[in-house]
Design a protein around this motif. Structure first.
Motif, PDB file in Angstrom:
ATOM      1  N   ALA A  82      -6.467   2.046  -7.818  1.00  0.00           N
ATOM      2  CA  ALA A  82      -5.467   1.297  -8.579  1.00  0.00           C
ATOM      3  C   ALA A  82      -5.698   1.412 -10.090  1.00  0.00           C
ATOM      4  CB  ALA A  82      -5.418  -0.169  -8.172  1.00  0.00           C
ATOM      5  N   ALA A 128       3.394   0.611 -11.127  1.00  0.00           N
ATOM      6  CA  ALA A 128       2.473  -0.348 -11.741  1.00  0.00           C
ATOM      7  C   ALA A 128       3.065  -0.797 -13.070  1.00  0.00           C
ATOM      8  CB  ALA A 128       1.113   0.292 -11.971  1.00  0.00           C
ATOM      9  N   THR A 142      -0.187  -3.777  -9.939  1.00  0.00           N
ATOM     10  CA  THR A 142      -0.290  -2.359  -9.585  1.00  0.00           C
ATOM     11  C   THR A 142       0.711  -1.946  -8.508  1.00  0.00           C
ATOM     12  OG1 THR A 142      -2.038  -2.802  -7.973  1.00  0.00           O
ATOM     13  CG2 THR A 142      -2.713  -2.228 -10.230  1.00  0.00           C
ATOM     14  N   ARG A 143       1.387  -2.915  -7.926  1.00  0.00           N
ATOM     15  CA  ARG A 143       2.422  -2.616  -6.930  1.00  0.00           C
ATOM     16  C   ARG A 143       3.640  -3.518  -7.160  1.00  0.00           C
ATOM     17  NH1 ARG A 143      -0.559  -1.122  -1.283  1.00  0.00           N
ATOM     18  NH2 ARG A 143      -1.943   0.438  -2.188  1.00  0.00           N
TER      19      ARG A 143
END
Length: 152
Positions: A82, A128, A142-143
């Motif tokens: 990540a 992200a 990050t998502r």
């Protein structure tokens, strides 16, 4: 009104007023919040380029300073660890339009050529986002959104 009721009412107002002041002070210490994040990928078609569009609403006490965006394949080394806030700081900025003193709607759009789409990993991708408030506080998601990259 009896003196006891008046004193109780006054004490209640003081307590509620103090709680409200605490809530406002606490809200000022909150990092930026992301809402309604969406990503849309349109594949290139014939001689027409495709695109990736991402949008989000960012709320930050005192205003939004910047929003950085990075799309990456779900099956990649980057997905395994990540992206970090430090890495995201160097990414491309979204364009933000102020809605009110604390909220901005931010969009990021990039053109995708047929060659770029063909050479990119097919399948699931993540987006992200690093949002930075005017006071310097940050939020990294990050998502924040996802999309599927497919060639036609």
């Amino acid at each position: 009104m009896s003196r006891r009721v008046a004193l109780s009412l006054t004490a209640g107002v003081v307590v509620l007023g103090g709680a409200g002041a605490f809530a406002l002070a606490y809200a000022g210490d909150q990092p930026p919040a992301l809402a309604h994040s969406t990503a849309r990928y349109t594949a290139p078609d014939g001689d027409r380029d495709g695109s990736l569009s991402f949008s989000t609403e960012v709320t930050a006490s005192g205003g939004v300073k910047s929003v950085k965006v990075l799309a990456y394949p779900a099956q990649s080394a980057l997905a395994e660890k990540a992206p970090t806030a430090e890495e995201m700081a160097a990414e491309e900025p979204a364009i933000c339009m102020v809605v009110d003193t604390d909220t901005a709607r931010c969009t990021y759009t990039v053109r995708v050529t047929a060659a770029e789409a063909a050479s990119s990993p097919q399948g699931s991708w993540h987006v992200a986002v690093l949002a930075t408030a005017a006071d310097g506080s940050t939020t990294l998601d990050t998502r924040a959104a996802g999309f599927t990259l497919r060639t036609r």
